[in-house]
Design a protein around this motif. Structure first.
Motif, mmCIF file in Angstrom:
data_model
loop_
_atom_site.group_PDB
_atom_site.id
_atom_site.type_symbol
_atom_site.label_atom_id
_atom_site.label_comp_id
_atom_site.label_asym_id
_atom_site.label_seq_id
_atom_site.Cartn_x
_atom_site.Cartn_y
_atom_site.Cartn_z
ATOM 1 N N ASN A 127 -35.848 64.976 -48.501
ATOM 2 C CA ASN A 127 -36.375 66.346 -48.177
ATOM 3 C C ASN A 127 -37.554 66.715 -49.156
ATOM 4 N N TYR A 128 -37.657 66.341 -50.211
ATOM 5 C CA TYR A 128 -38.753 66.668 -51.096
ATOM 6 C C TYR A 128 -39.975 65.941 -50.643
ATOM 7 N N LEU A 129 -39.765 64.625 -50.126
ATOM 8 C CA LEU A 129 -41.214 64.021 -49.748
ATOM 9 C C LEU A 129 -41.642 64.475 -48.418
ATOM 10 N N ASN A 130 -40.555 65.299 -47.493
ATOM 11 C CA ASN A 130 -41.069 66.011 -46.243
ATOM 12 C C ASN A 130 -41.626 67.348 -46.734
ATOM 13 N N SER A 131 -41.291 67.846 -47.700
ATOM 14 C CA SER A 131 -41.748 69.181 -48.257
ATOM 15 C C SER A 131 -43.141 68.946 -48.815
ATOM 16 N N ILE A 132 -43.438 68.119 -49.558
ATOM 17 C CA ILE A 132 -44.708 68.009 -50.229
ATOM 18 C C ILE A 132 -45.760 67.572 -49.066
ATOM 19 N N SER A 133 -45.271 67.063 -48.193
ATOM 20 C CA SER A 133 -46.140 66.402 -47.012
ATOM 21 C C SER A 133 -46.616 67.561 -46.054
ATOM 22 N N THR A 134 -45.753 68.335 -45.820
ATOM 23 C CA THR A 134 -45.930 69.770 -45.076
ATOM 24 C C THR A 134 -46.777 70.479 -45.775
ATOM 25 N N ARG A 135 -46.739 70.704 -47.207
ATOM 26 C CA ARG A 135 -47.457 71.403 -47.979
ATOM 27 C C ARG A 135 -48.908 70.745 -48.179
ATOM 28 N N ALA A 136 -49.071 69.747 -48.165
ATOM 29 C CA ALA A 136 -50.551 69.238 -48.302
ATOM 30 C C ALA A 136 -51.151 69.617 -46.884
ATOM 31 N N GLN A 137 -50.369 69.530 -45.806
ATOM 32 C CA GLN A 137 -51.092 69.823 -44.390
ATOM 33 C C GLN A 137 -51.472 71.214 -44.504
ATOM 34 N N PHE A 138 -50.547 72.202 -44.942
ATOM 35 C CA PHE A 138 -50.829 73.606 -44.995
ATOM 36 C C PHE A 138 -52.018 73.831 -45.649
ATOM 37 N N LEU A 139 -52.274 73.236 -46.681
ATOM 38 C CA LEU A 139 -53.436 73.407 -47.854
ATOM 39 C C LEU A 139 -54.682 72.876 -46.946
ATOM 40 N N SER A 140 -54.551 72.037 -46.149
ATOM 41 C CA SER A 140 -55.678 71.155 -45.621
ATOM 42 C C SER A 140 -56.081 72.478 -44.537
ATOM 43 N N GLN A 141 -55.218 73.009 -43.790
ATOM 44 C CA GLN A 141 -55.392 74.006 -42.835
ATOM 45 C C GLN A 141 -56.045 75.240 -43.553
ATOM 46 N N LYS A 142 -55.402 75.616 -44.806
ATOM 47 C CA LYS A 142 -55.939 76.791 -45.328
ATOM 48 C C LYS A 142 -57.492 76.383 -45.806
ATOM 49 N N LEU A 143 -57.852 75.388 -46.268
ATOM 50 C CA LEU A 143 -59.402 75.107 -46.705
ATOM 51 C C LEU A 143 -60.227 75.123 -45.606
ATOM 52 N N HIS A 144 -59.596 74.760 -44.546
ATOM 53 C CA HIS A 144 -60.487 74.715 -43.292
ATOM 54 C C HIS A 144 -60.697 76.234 -42.767
ATOM 55 N N PHE A 145 -59.655 76.871 -42.903
ATOM 56 C CA PHE A 145 -59.805 78.472 -42.757
ATOM 57 C C PHE A 145 -60.680 79.321 -43.676
ATOM 58 N N LEU A 146 -60.784 78.601 -44.864
ATOM 59 C CA LEU A 146 -61.580 79.450 -45.839
ATOM 60 C C LEU A 146 -63.147 79.167 -45.854
ATOM 61 N N SER A 147 -63.199 78.088 -45.060
ATOM 62 C CA SER A 147 -64.776 77.470 -44.810
ATOM 63 C C SER A 147 -65.647 78.522 -43.788
#
Length: 225
Positions: A127-147
């Motif tokens: 569960n923890y590994l899935n959580s941090i992987s999902t978080r990394a994907q969210f942050l990637s999308q957020k950086l794209h949005f802020l661009s």
């Protein structure tokens, strides 16, 4: 008193029976922390020494951009964890400042104690590994949005993302004020942009339903940006 029925609803502890969760927690040290509305939970840049899980209420993560504006990154509702991807590593510091939206109770597990739990239970580890992987994907999308530079580009990207490839309409869950905070702009500025997009027949808004009338036009805004 520890509410194990709430803990096992958290993405990290999902799938672990309540009695097993109770047994796991009997082997570690942890705390329950309570916060009042608008009380600071953690300061951005502070070292992550605990796994924090929202057990009740909600908190918000915010950061200050280069112009000095406070930008809300997201609301974290119970029973989600905070900054779980930053527990380990060289730069294990909170990336945002976290404040209580309302009365909230958080579970605080020291990093060393959480590591014990990961070693004791493979489901929790998965569960923890899935959580941090999902978080990394969210942050990637957020950086794209802020661009995106303009409000209109940000709004176009948000609307296209919400509708997805297959649909042309969706029910908006956010208020205009919440969207303004998400985009880091004032509510009147956002309202003006939405009005312009409706006048240009790119979108139509009826109560909470947003219909994308011209997806190609919205995509063109992003390409031109």
């Amino acid at each position: 008193m520890t509410d194990y029925s709430q803990i096992i609803k958290s993405p990290l502890f999902q799938g672990i029976p309540e009695e097993e969760c109770r047994m796991l927690f009997s082997k570690i040290h942890y705390q329950l922390r309570k916060f009042e509305k608008n009380e600071l939970v953690v300061q951005g840049g502070e070292e992550v020494r605990y796994l924090l899980v929202v057990l009740s209420g909600s908190v918000r993560g915010e950061m200050i951009d280069y112009s000095g504006k406070t930008v809300k990154i997201e609301d974290i509702e119970a029973p989600r964890p905070l900054a779980s991807a930053f527990l380990f590593g060289k730069e294990n510091k909170f990336p945002v400042t976290v404040t209580a939206n309302q009365k909230a109770e958080l579970l605080a597990i020291p990093v060393a104690e959480f590591l014990k739990l990961l070693q004791l239970n493979t489901r929790l580890l998965r569960n923890y590994l899935n959580s941090i992987s999902t978080r990394a994907q969210f942050l990637s999308q957020k950086l794209h949005f802020l661009s995106f530079k303009t409000i209109k580009e940000k709004v176009a990207h948000f609307l296209l993302q919400q509708a997805g490839e297959k649909f042309h309409s969706f029910d908006l869950k956010n208020t205009q004020q919440q969207l303004a905070e998400l985009f880091g702009v004032t509510r009147p500025s956002l309202a003006r942009v939405l009005g312009e997009m409706q006048n240009d027949e790119l979108i139509k808004i009826e109560k909470k339903t947003v219909t994308l009338l011209d997806k190609k036009g919205l995509n063109k805004l992003l390409l031109n940006g």
